[in-house]
Design a protein around this motif. Sequence first.
Motif, PDB file in Angstrom:
ATOM      1  N   VAL A   1     -15.702 -48.752  78.493  1.00  0.00           N
ATOM      2  CA  VAL A   1     -15.924 -50.247  78.094  1.00  0.00           C
ATOM      3  C   VAL A   1     -14.762 -51.222  79.116  1.00  0.00           C
ATOM      4  N   ALA A   2     -15.197 -52.208  79.717  1.00  0.00           N
ATOM      5  CA  ALA A   2     -14.441 -52.720  80.602  1.00  0.00           C
ATOM      6  C   ALA A   2     -14.395 -54.477  80.246  1.00  0.00           C
ATOM      7  N   TRP A   3     -13.157 -54.957  80.136  1.00  0.00           N
ATOM      8  CA  TRP A   3     -12.938 -56.372  80.090  1.00  0.00           C
ATOM      9  C   TRP A   3     -12.983 -56.876  81.482  1.00  0.00           C
ATOM     10  N   ILE A   4     -13.396 -58.029  82.019  1.00  0.00           N
ATOM     11  CA  ILE A   4     -13.337 -58.587  83.479  1.00  0.00           C
ATOM     12  C   ILE A   4     -12.678 -59.934  83.049  1.00  0.00           C
ATOM     13  N   ILE A   5     -11.339 -60.289  83.560  1.00  0.00           N
ATOM     14  CA  ILE A   5     -10.760 -61.495  83.107  1.00  0.00           C
ATOM     15  C   ILE A   5     -10.407 -62.326  84.679  1.00  0.00           C
ATOM     16  N   THR A   6     -10.982 -63.519  84.594  1.00  0.00           N
ATOM     17  CA  THR A   6     -10.561 -64.173  85.957  1.00  0.00           C
ATOM     18  C   THR A   6      -9.532 -64.993  85.821  1.00  0.00           C
ATOM     19  N   LEU A   7      -8.784 -64.937  86.745  1.00  0.00           N
ATOM     20  CA  LEU A   7      -7.365 -65.707  86.680  1.00  0.00           C
ATOM     21  C   LEU A   7      -6.987 -66.465  87.883  1.00  0.00           C
ATOM     22  N   ALA A   8      -6.140 -67.468  87.606  1.00  0.00           N
ATOM     23  CA  ALA A   8      -5.738 -68.150  88.738  1.00  0.00           C
ATOM     24  C   ALA A   8      -4.202 -68.441  88.627  1.00  0.00           C
ATOM     25  N   PRO A   9      -3.381 -68.295  89.545  1.00  0.00           N
ATOM     26  CA  PRO A   9      -1.996 -68.130  89.349  1.00  0.00           C
ATOM     27  C   PRO A   9      -1.430 -69.673  89.196  1.00  0.00           C
ATOM     28  N   ARG A  10      -0.452 -69.907  88.689  1.00  0.00           N
ATOM     29  CA  ARG A  10       0.141 -71.197  88.259  1.00  0.00           C
ATOM     30  C   ARG A  10       1.328 -71.836  89.367  1.00  0.00           C
ATOM     31  N   THR A  11       1.903 -70.725  89.860  1.00  0.00           N
ATOM     32  CA  THR A  11       2.978 -71.072  90.873  1.00  0.00           C
ATOM     33  C   THR A  11       2.983 -69.963  91.910  1.00  0.00           C
ATOM     34  N   PRO A  12       3.410 -70.245  93.137  1.00  0.00           N
ATOM     35  CA  PRO A  12       3.404 -69.258  94.209  1.00  0.00           C
ATOM     36  C   PRO A  12       4.883 -68.365  93.641  1.00  0.00           C
ATOM     37  N   GLY A  13       4.674 -67.108  94.664  1.00  0.00           N
ATOM     38  CA  GLY A  13       5.803 -66.263  94.681  1.00  0.00           C
ATOM     39  C   GLY A  13       5.260 -64.789  93.890  1.00  0.00           C
ATOM     40  N   HIS A  14       6.056 -64.053  93.875  1.00  0.00           N
ATOM     41  CA  HIS A  14       5.997 -62.688  93.414  1.00  0.00           C
ATOM     42  C   HIS A  14       5.673 -62.441  91.543  1.00  0.00           C
ATOM     43  N   LEU A  15       4.616 -62.464  91.259  1.00  0.00           N
ATOM     44  CA  LEU A  15       4.382 -62.636  89.930  1.00  0.00           C
ATOM     45  C   LEU A  15       3.845 -61.134  89.306  1.00  0.00           C
ATOM     46  N   THR A  16       4.136 -61.026  87.993  1.00  0.00           N
ATOM     47  CA  THR A  16       3.943 -59.694  87.380  1.00  0.00           C
ATOM     48  C   THR A  16       2.948 -60.201  86.197  1.00  0.00           C
ATOM     49  N   ILE A  17       1.754 -59.034  86.297  1.00  0.00           N
ATOM     50  CA  ILE A  17       1.006 -59.100  85.138  1.00  0.00           C
ATOM     51  C   ILE A  17       1.503 -58.128  84.189  1.00  0.00           C
ATOM     52  N   PRO A  18       1.737 -58.697  83.019  1.00  0.00           N
ATOM     53  CA  PRO A  18       2.392 -57.855  81.706  1.00  0.00           C
ATOM     54  C   PRO A  18       1.585 -56.715  81.403  1.00  0.00           C
ATOM     55  N   SER A  19       2.394 -55.681  80.685  1.00  0.00           N
ATOM     56  CA  SER A  19       1.471 -54.749  79.986  1.00  0.00           C
ATOM     57  C   SER A  19       0.807 -55.484  78.780  1.00  0.00           C
ATOM     58  N   LEU A  20      -0.311 -55.248  78.640  1.00  0.00           N
ATOM     59  CA  LEU A  20      -1.497 -55.533  77.762  1.00  0.00           C
ATOM     60  C   LEU A  20      -1.671 -54.579  76.793  1.00  0.00           C
ATOM     61  N   ASN A  21      -1.937 -54.792  75.408  1.00  0.00           N
ATOM     62  CA  ASN A  21      -2.217 -54.018  74.384  1.00  0.00           C
ATOM     63  C   ASN A  21      -3.760 -54.429  73.881  1.00  0.00           C
ATOM     64  N   ALA A  22      -4.318 -53.095  73.373  1.00  0.00           N
ATOM     65  CA  ALA A  22      -5.727 -53.100  72.993  1.00  0.00           C
ATOM     66  C   ALA A  22      -5.503 -52.327  71.935  1.00  0.00           C
ATOM     67  N   GLY A  23      -5.220 -52.856  70.708  1.00  0.00           N
ATOM     68  CA  GLY A  23      -4.756 -51.885  69.359  1.00  0.00           C
ATOM     69  C   GLY A  23      -3.686 -50.843  69.725  1.00  0.00           C
ATOM     70  N   ALA A  24      -3.596 -49.608  69.802  1.00  0.00           N
ATOM     71  CA  ALA A  24      -2.803 -48.689  70.024  1.00  0.00           C
ATOM     72  C   ALA A  24      -2.496 -48.227  71.381  1.00  0.00           C
ATOM     73  N   ALA A  25      -3.664 -48.733  72.198  1.00  0.00           N
ATOM     74  CA  ALA A  25      -3.842 -48.519  73.801  1.00  0.00           C
ATOM     75  C   ALA A  25      -2.836 -49.599  74.292  1.00  0.00           C
ATOM     76  N   SER A  26      -2.444 -49.287  75.394  1.00  0.00           N
ATOM     77  CA  SER A  26      -1.709 -50.240  76.178  1.00  0.00           C
ATOM     78  C   SER A  26      -1.759 -49.953  77.877  1.00  0.00           C
ATOM     79  N   SER A  27      -1.643 -50.956  78.625  1.00  0.00           N
ATOM     80  CA  SER A  27      -1.491 -50.654  80.154  1.00  0.00           C
ATOM     81  C   SER A  27      -0.280 -51.128  80.746  1.00  0.00           C
ATOM     82  N   ASP A  28      -0.374 -50.332  82.095  1.00  0.00           N
ATOM     83  CA  ASP A  28       1.047 -50.457  82.774  1.00  0.00           C
ATOM     84  C   ASP A  28       0.886 -52.024  83.387  1.00  0.00           C
ATOM     85  N   ALA A  29       2.081 -52.322  83.783  1.00  0.00           N
ATOM     86  CA  ALA A  29       2.293 -54.082  84.381  1.00  0.00           C
ATOM     87  C   ALA A  29       1.893 -53.761  85.875  1.00  0.00           C
ATOM     88  N   LEU A  30       1.252 -54.786  86.333  1.00  0.00           N
ATOM     89  CA  LEU A  30       0.859 -54.983  88.027  1.00  0.00           C
ATOM     90  C   LEU A  30       1.640 -55.956  88.642  1.00  0.00           C
TER      91      LEU A  30
END
Length: 591
Positions: A100-129
């Motif tokens: 199963v996949a969730w596709i999220i379309t995003l637009a940055p608010r500010t320029p620079g080096h941004l970090t996509i934080p770790s996200l949780n789906a119940g007990a599962a989690s992702s690494d930061a990007l």
Amino acid sequence: MPACARPVSEDKTMIRHSLSALALLTLTTLAPTAFADGLSARISSDSVAMGDSFQLTLSADPAELTAAPDISALNRDFDILGTSKSMQTRVINGARSETVAWIITLAPRTPGHLTIPSLNAGAASSDALTLDVADAANLPPVSNLPGASGITVDLKPGAYYVQQEMPLTVQITIAPGFRDGAIEAPQSPDFVLEQRGEDRVSRSEQNGGALTVIERDYLLRPQKSGTLTVAPFTLRGTADDISPISAPRRDPFASLFDGAGSPFARMLAPGRPVTLRSAPLTVEIKAKPNASADWFLPARDVSLSARWDPETPAFRVGEAVLRHVRITALGATGVQLPDLALPDAAGARVYLDRSDLGTINTPDGPAAVRDFSYSIVPTSGGTLTLPEVTVQWFDTASETSRVAILPAETLRVDGPVTPAPNAQTGAALPAPAITDTGHRRQHTIWLWVIGLTFVAMAGVIFLWRRSRRLQGSALQAAKRRASMVRIETACAAGDPAAAYGATVAWSQLAARCGELGLSARLAAFPDLRSRWQDLETRVFAGEASGAWDAAGFLKAIRATDRRFDGRSPLPRRAVLPPLYAPLASANLSHL
């Protein structure tokens, strides 16, 4: 059937699922991906321009998830433009698995080096990007559409000056698969960009593929000299996306086409965001030439013309005749055209009735026009010569100063010739004596009757004209006070160009009310004259230093308006009540 044999339909199903798995593996390999406990995250690109969007895909085994991902942490640095969900089934060597996949379309608010934080789906989690967001002007041209899609900006080579019109042509080439979109033109206080005309659409072929070509024309007017950088033009839209990861979970028509792909997939697929961006444009803008006149008018051609209304009038002493004079400037704008004051003519009075700005289309391109209407009132019979009228302008093609000339015109005026004043006055001749007393008495009575009749008629005419004048004066005063409101609004907004136009309109209305015109006010008030010169420099040369003193300019205008407000001659019982409240209490404390 042999034990090892399988139905043909099962083979086709396995092939189709195998291709879907291969496509998913390819997307996963090309995009930056982070795997963690049960939830993988990847982004469509690790470098985007400010204003662009990208996609974050979160995928996992549905059997291991207890809840949907929580994406609220993305709101800190990104705008969430949209979300979608898809389910993927794979069968490899008889082993079945689902993703199963969730596709999220995003637009940055500010320029620079941004970090996509770790996200949780119940007990599962992702690494930061991580993601790099840069200014679009610092990035090369980009196109994430297939084929030869792209945007180019064409500016003809040549010498360009401050306030000169520069024609730009933007060409957009789109390959098949593009659905819809909109072009975003750059904006900057260093230039004014206006679209001219309608888009031109054509079709072409390249490498056997059909392309759509859209051309759009703009006029670019630089506001200051030096190096001018125009940020890229950007096209944002939607294109076909029928890849397995974004296609609907189940296409009910796929089995009808033996796995070759369903034509309904395009309608059912949500599509993907695409971006086309041109290269930034850099051009050198020259300053106002030192040898040019105080009023700088850069153009390709300037001409003066005149006509009478009616076309062949009869000129008589004391009767006004309307004369229209037009300035036409090719490659200029209306605000660049100067005021035109007709020189004084011996034997006539000249009054400016109105002035209008506009734009006309010529075979050589759009041209700015300014029309002046003058009332010419001869004061003496005989020969009347109207002097020539000149306008200085700068030829941008040859880079030389030129003068447009309206030749002098000689007219024949019917009526008595006003004699020249004589310093020596002779004694008046005595009137002949009337010796007949009866005839003299009868003559006196008739003179009284005629005189009283004339006085009565004059009184009626006076009262009628007085009523009309009071109504007209009240209306003109109301219009002039409305013009003052526009001046105050422009000063409050800190807009020199709007303040200039509003002040010109206000002064013309003031002149019609019998007050001083703009030229006379500038001569009578030195403070207003210096501030007006500063305003003209900012509007037409763009070389003034420091911020514009809007409050000081408004104060100088109000000082002249209080002294010549046109309201004191009106009686207290005016025919029409004031249409607007006094403006002295207007709140401009924020200036």
